[in-house]
Design an enzyme around this catalytic site. Sequence first.
Site, PDB file in Angstrom:
ATOM      1  N   SER A   1      -8.140 -11.735  38.574  1.00 52.49           N
ATOM      2  CA  SER A   1      -8.673 -13.094  38.679  1.00 52.49           C
ATOM      3  C   SER A   1     -10.092 -13.045  39.230  1.00 52.49           C
ATOM      4  CB  SER A   1      -7.753 -13.938  39.565  1.00 52.49           C
ATOM      5  OG  SER A   1      -8.085 -15.304  39.477  1.00 52.49           O
ATOM      6  N   ASN A   2     -10.597 -14.140  39.751  1.00 55.13           N
ATOM      7  CA  ASN A   2     -11.953 -14.195  40.307  1.00 55.13           C
ATOM      8  C   ASN A   2     -11.982 -15.176  41.470  1.00 55.13           C
ATOM      9  OD1 ASN A   2     -12.708 -16.956  39.255  1.00 55.13           O
ATOM     10  ND2 ASN A   2     -12.237 -15.927  37.328  1.00 55.13           N
TER      11      ASN A   2
END
Length: 223
Positions: free
Chosen positions: A33-34
């Site tokens: 993810s980020n």
Amino acid sequence: AEQFFAPKLLAGAKLMITAGPTREAIDPVRYISNHSSGKMGYALAQAASAMGAEVTLVSGPVNLATPAGVKRINVESAQQMLDAVLADIDGQDIFIGCAAVADYRIAEVAEGKIKKSSETMSLALVRNPDILATVAARNPKPFTVGFAAETHEVETYARDKLQRKNLDMIAANDVSIPGLGFNADQNALRVFWQSGAEDLPATDKLTLANQLLSLIVKHKNNP
Ligand code: CTP
Ligand code: CA
């Protein structure tokens, strides 16, 4: 009293916003993810709803309350986000792609938890669909606005995305500036469209959301 009776800027308009990160599963317990917080997208949803729009917020996993009056659809992966967007895109007047969509997903998600073995390991990734470009390729097409998170050559890359994805407008933020943009409470935007540009200097995300929506309304009516 005048503003009480003035028609709201987005009265009757249908507006869809993507927000937050996506999560791409590696195995049943892990993902890629980020650091997107979703704050800019949620501020846009809140501001648009206050301006009278019927707002659909397609959201990746975030720790934010749903703004009053907003229809929120929760998703995890980019593919789920695309499916949710397409399920509700008909009749939308404005689409704003604010989500930090993972560019790649795991080629083959493991069914069971991956056990460690060798000293190094590699994951094969494949490209995710581009949600914003998919929306902008539709006919009829909503007024389509993208975001561009850049660390350098902001205008060049932002204008390239404007052309390549057939957008009506793009809001670029320089994520290399500490305290602004990704996962921050404040942001600054440089907004570009075919024939112009406008800088929205650093301020809180709700103020910026109101300014960006005003620009969108102005250019939607006078392209
Ligand atoms: N976007 C999207 N779907 C994707 C990737 C991006 O809808 N699979 C949207 C984002 O929501 C944003 C815009 O496209 O509005 C630009 O995202 P960005 O990551 O800056 O651009 P990319 O086209 O992915 O290019 P790159 O990451 O290589 O700079
Ligand atoms: Ca990207």
